[in-house]
Enzyme design. Structure first.
Site, short mmCIF file in Angstrom:
data_model
loop_
_atom_site.label_atom_id
_atom_site.label_comp_id
_atom_site.label_asym_id
_atom_site.label_seq_id
_atom_site.Cartn_x
_atom_site.Cartn_y
_atom_site.Cartn_z
CG ASP A 152 -1.83 -1.03 1.28
OD1 ASP A 152 -2.12 -1.75 0.23
OD2 ASP A 152 -2.42 -1.47 2.43
CB VAL A 153 0.16 4.61 -0.86
CG1 VAL A 153 0.83 6.00 -0.72
CG2 VAL A 153 -0.20 4.57 -2.46
#
Length: 324
Positions: A152-153
């Site tokens: 995930d970012v």
């Protein structure tokens, strides 16, 4: 009728094109004719004329010029931007842990996406590698070439990216067959009970929020193994082994247990506790990564230290804080 030529060398911003005025176009204003030839809007065509990008008999002509049938005009036509082109990016916080001919292992900071996606304007792993002069495999979707798994970012830690086509195939298969070792550390709210266990709960897209996921009866099989390493009272440091690799899996599973990752406001974290720990993203880090080397067939393993923000949060908890 148009004849197009493309200059050699690096990709230009404009293509050179030649257009011949048809009988139906006789008498049109130049900007209207350019719009008809190129498919651009009338205002965009007028802008080309204003930038001297339209020529007749070797000289630029303005938008109000009237064209005549059988005349030939040169137009510098804008090259459409390739949505899949990976623009090199400078991402100083992204660390190359190991690089060889077949693959590269990187330590991804939070705030960096694995690859471009609609709506994301920030840095990406593939852009950072391009900026560092590290080539990757061409296998995979155009915008995610070489990417065999994602973080995930807002999640930091280890990722492997394939550099050769054979390595891409082998690593994709390894992730699919679950032979890759993926160990995460997370700081979750409260103290999970039991201290060591398995979360076996299917995950799917949240019915009310397209960008969130949830435990759903008809979701995909998802299995998370965990063990509490340190208990601080209001939070715990947990080691997590993923058996499956669903989007947001760790975040969703611990949220479903009422122990969301600290800092993860998307999945129910306490804003006051998150702020007290100095967190602006979820406390989740891909700590260890191991797999069979595509080049040698030998097992290789890598480890990543906690980044500064996560280390600060743990030390704050160890010191008895934060004071809320």
């Amino acid at each position: 009728m148009a004849e197009r030529t493309r200059p050699t060398g690096s990709e230009p911003e404009f293509d050179d094109a030649r257009f011949t005025v048809s009988q139906e176009q006789d008498g049109l204003r130049l900007d209207a004719a350019v719009a008809a030839w190129t498919g651009l809007s009338r205002s965009a065509a007028a802008q080309l004329c204003g930038e001297d990008r339209v020529g007749f008999r070797g000289r630029p002509v303005g938008k109000s010029h009237r064209v005549a049938s059988c005349e030939t005009y040169t137009v510098q036509v804008p090259v459409p931007e390739d949505p899949h082109r990976i623009a090199p990016q400078h991402v100083p916080d992204l660390r190359v842990v190991h690089s060889e001919a077949s693959y590269v292992v990187i330590d991804k900071p939070a705030g960096v996406a694995a690859h471009p996606s609609p709506g994301w304007k920030g840095p990406t792993v593939v852009g950072a590698l391009a900026g560092a002069g590290i080539s990757v495999a061409t296998s995979g979707a155009p915008e995610r070439q070489g990417i065999v798994h994602r973080l995930d970012v807002g999640t930091s830690g280890l990722m492997v990216v394939a550099r050769e086509e054979s390595a891409y195939s082998q690593l994709k298969r390894a992730f699919k067959e679950r032979t890759v070792t993926k160990v995460y550390h997370a700081v979750v709210q409260g103290i999970p009970d039991p201290l060591k266990g398995t979360i076996d709960a299917p995950i799917g897209r949240h019915p009310g929020h397209e960008w969130r996921f949830a435990v759903l009866e008809d979701g995909r099989n998802s299995v998370t193994h965990y063990e509490v390493l340190e208990a601080f009272g209001r939070a715990s440091l947990v080691e997590v082994h993923l058996e499956t690799g669903r989007t947001h899996q760790i975040r969703v599973h611990f949220s479903a247990l009422q122990h969301p990752c600290c800092g993860d406001l998307t999945y129910g974290a306490d804003p006051a506790l998150s702020a007290g720990l100095g967190l602006t993203r979820q406390w989740l880090h891909a700590k260890r990564l191991g797999f069979t080397s595509p080049a040698t067939g030998q097992y290789v393993g890598y480890e990543s230290p906690y980044p500064t923000d996560l280390a600060y949060a743990v030390e704050t908890l160890r010191d008895g804080g934060p004071q809320l």
